[in-house]
Design a protein around this motif. Structure first.
Motif, PDB file in Angstrom:
ATOM      1  N   HIS A 122       0.952  -1.371   0.041  1.00 31.49           N
ATOM      2  CA  HIS A 122      -0.161  -0.040  -0.200  1.00 31.49           C
ATOM      3  C   HIS A 122       0.775   1.355  -0.231  1.00 31.49           C
ATOM      4  N   THR A 123       1.764   1.293   0.742  1.00 29.04           N
ATOM      5  CA  THR A 123       2.788   2.538   0.751  1.00 29.04           C
ATOM      6  C   THR A 123       3.739   2.922  -0.222  1.00 29.04           C
ATOM      7  N   GLU A 124       3.842   1.442  -1.065  1.00 25.03           N
ATOM      8  CA  GLU A 124       4.690   1.224  -2.770  1.00 25.03           C
ATOM      9  C   GLU A 124       3.424   2.053  -3.138  1.00 25.03           C
ATOM     10  N   MET A 125       1.986   1.600  -3.214  1.00 29.73           N
ATOM     11  CA  MET A 125       1.507   2.321  -3.854  1.00 29.73           C
ATOM     12  C   MET A 125       0.997   4.042  -3.945  1.00 29.73           C
ATOM     13  N   ILE A 126       0.970   3.898  -3.027  1.00 28.96           N
ATOM     14  CA  ILE A 126       1.093   5.491  -2.532  1.00 28.96           C
ATOM     15  C   ILE A 126       1.986   6.697  -2.764  1.00 28.96           C
ATOM     16  N   ALA A 127       3.509   5.769  -2.642  1.00 25.41           N
ATOM     17  CA  ALA A 127       4.081   5.872  -3.712  1.00 25.41           C
ATOM     18  C   ALA A 127       4.308   6.291  -5.212  1.00 25.41           C
ATOM     19  N   LYS A 128       4.006   5.729  -6.716  1.00 20.78           N
ATOM     20  CA  LYS A 128       3.383   5.475  -7.518  1.00 20.78           C
ATOM     21  C   LYS A 128       2.970   6.670  -7.729  1.00 20.78           C
ATOM     22  N   GLN A 129       1.250   7.027  -6.355  1.00 21.64           N
ATOM     23  CA  GLN A 129       0.805   8.320  -7.992  1.00 21.64           C
ATOM     24  C   GLN A 129       1.134   9.504  -7.450  1.00 21.64           C
ATOM     25  N   ILE A 130       1.933   9.578  -6.364  1.00 19.00           N
ATOM     26  CA  ILE A 130       2.450  10.827  -6.421  1.00 19.00           C
ATOM     27  C   ILE A 130       3.791  11.251  -7.358  1.00 19.00           C
ATOM     28  N   PRO A 131       3.651  12.637  -7.729  1.00 25.27           N
ATOM     29  CA  PRO A 131       4.004  12.156  -9.426  1.00 25.27           C
ATOM     30  C   PRO A 131       5.375  13.221  -8.971  1.00 25.27           C
ATOM     31  N   ASN A 132       6.752  12.815  -8.961  1.00 27.61           N
ATOM     32  CA  ASN A 132       8.239  12.437  -8.019  1.00 27.61           C
ATOM     33  C   ASN A 132       8.774  12.270  -6.715  1.00 27.61           C
ATOM     34  N   ALA A 133       7.578  11.379  -6.466  1.00 26.05           N
ATOM     35  CA  ALA A 133       8.053  11.340  -5.008  1.00 26.05           C
ATOM     36  C   ALA A 133       8.574  10.652  -4.458  1.00 26.05           C
ATOM     37  N   GLU A 134       9.471  10.317  -3.482  1.00 25.33           N
ATOM     38  CA  GLU A 134      10.744   9.089  -3.269  1.00 25.33           C
ATOM     39  C   GLU A 134       9.993   8.856  -2.230  1.00 25.33           C
ATOM     40  N   LEU A 135      10.402   6.796  -2.261  1.00 26.29           N
ATOM     41  CA  LEU A 135       9.958   6.064  -1.275  1.00 26.29           C
ATOM     42  C   LEU A 135      11.068   5.553  -0.253  1.00 26.29           C
ATOM     43  N   LYS A 136      11.361   5.161   1.160  1.00 20.13           N
ATOM     44  CA  LYS A 136      11.667   5.490   2.109  1.00 20.13           C
ATOM     45  C   LYS A 136      11.268   4.115   2.391  1.00 20.13           C
ATOM     46  N   ILE A 137      11.799   3.054   2.817  1.00 22.23           N
ATOM     47  CA  ILE A 137      11.406   2.187   3.838  1.00 22.23           C
ATOM     48  C   ILE A 137      12.226   2.272   5.098  1.00 22.23           C
ATOM     49  N   TYR A 138      11.882   2.473   6.084  1.00 20.53           N
ATOM     50  CA  TYR A 138      13.296   2.186   7.444  1.00 20.53           C
ATOM     51  C   TYR A 138      13.637   0.988   8.065  1.00 20.53           C
ATOM     52  N   LYS A 139      14.185   0.780   8.120  1.00 19.24           N
ATOM     53  CA  LYS A 139      14.232  -1.417   8.552  1.00 19.24           C
ATOM     54  C   LYS A 139      14.273  -0.726  10.310  1.00 19.24           C
ATOM     55  N   ASP A 140      13.850  -1.737  10.309  1.00 18.55           N
ATOM     56  CA  ASP A 140      12.872  -2.501  12.012  1.00 18.55           C
ATOM     57  C   ASP A 140      13.167  -1.165  12.435  1.00 18.55           C
ATOM     58  N   ALA A 141      11.360  -0.968  11.696  1.00 21.88           N
ATOM     59  CA  ALA A 141      10.552   0.418  12.482  1.00 21.88           C
ATOM     60  C   ALA A 141       9.413   0.218  12.251  1.00 21.88           C
ATOM     61  N   THR A 142       8.748   1.021  13.033  1.00 19.69           N
ATOM     62  CA  THR A 142       6.987   0.985  13.112  1.00 19.69           C
ATOM     63  C   THR A 142       6.640   1.879  11.704  1.00 19.69           C
ATOM     64  N   HIS A 143       5.358   2.124  12.627  1.00 19.40           N
ATOM     65  CA  HIS A 143       4.659   3.187  11.984  1.00 19.40           C
ATOM     66  C   HIS A 143       5.062   4.556  12.910  1.00 19.40           C
TER      67      HIS A 143
END
Length: 55
Positions: free
Chosen positions: A14-35
């Motif tokens: 879902h996070t990846e889908m959100i990022a794809k919908q926003i022009p020029n967005a960058e996605l960052k997934i943090y290791k060992d992290a929650t919300h």
């Protein structure tokens, strides 16, 4: 900039889908992290935000 933790309550797909919908967005997934990334990993998050805004 779209961020999430690898142990987030929001599914990574879902996070990846959100990022794809926003022009020029960058996605960052943090290791060992929650919300709660701002509390769990504030230093790295702040560095990443400043870097993103500087582009």
């Amino acid at each position: 900039m779209v961020i999430a933790g690898d142990r987030d309550v929001i599914k990574q797909e879902h996070t990846e889908m959100i990022a794809k919908q926003i022009p020029n967005a960058e996605l960052k997934i943090y290791k060992d992290a929650t919300h709660m990334i701002p509390f769990e990993n504030a230093d790295e998050l702040n560095k990443d935000i400043v870097e993103f805004l500087g582009k």
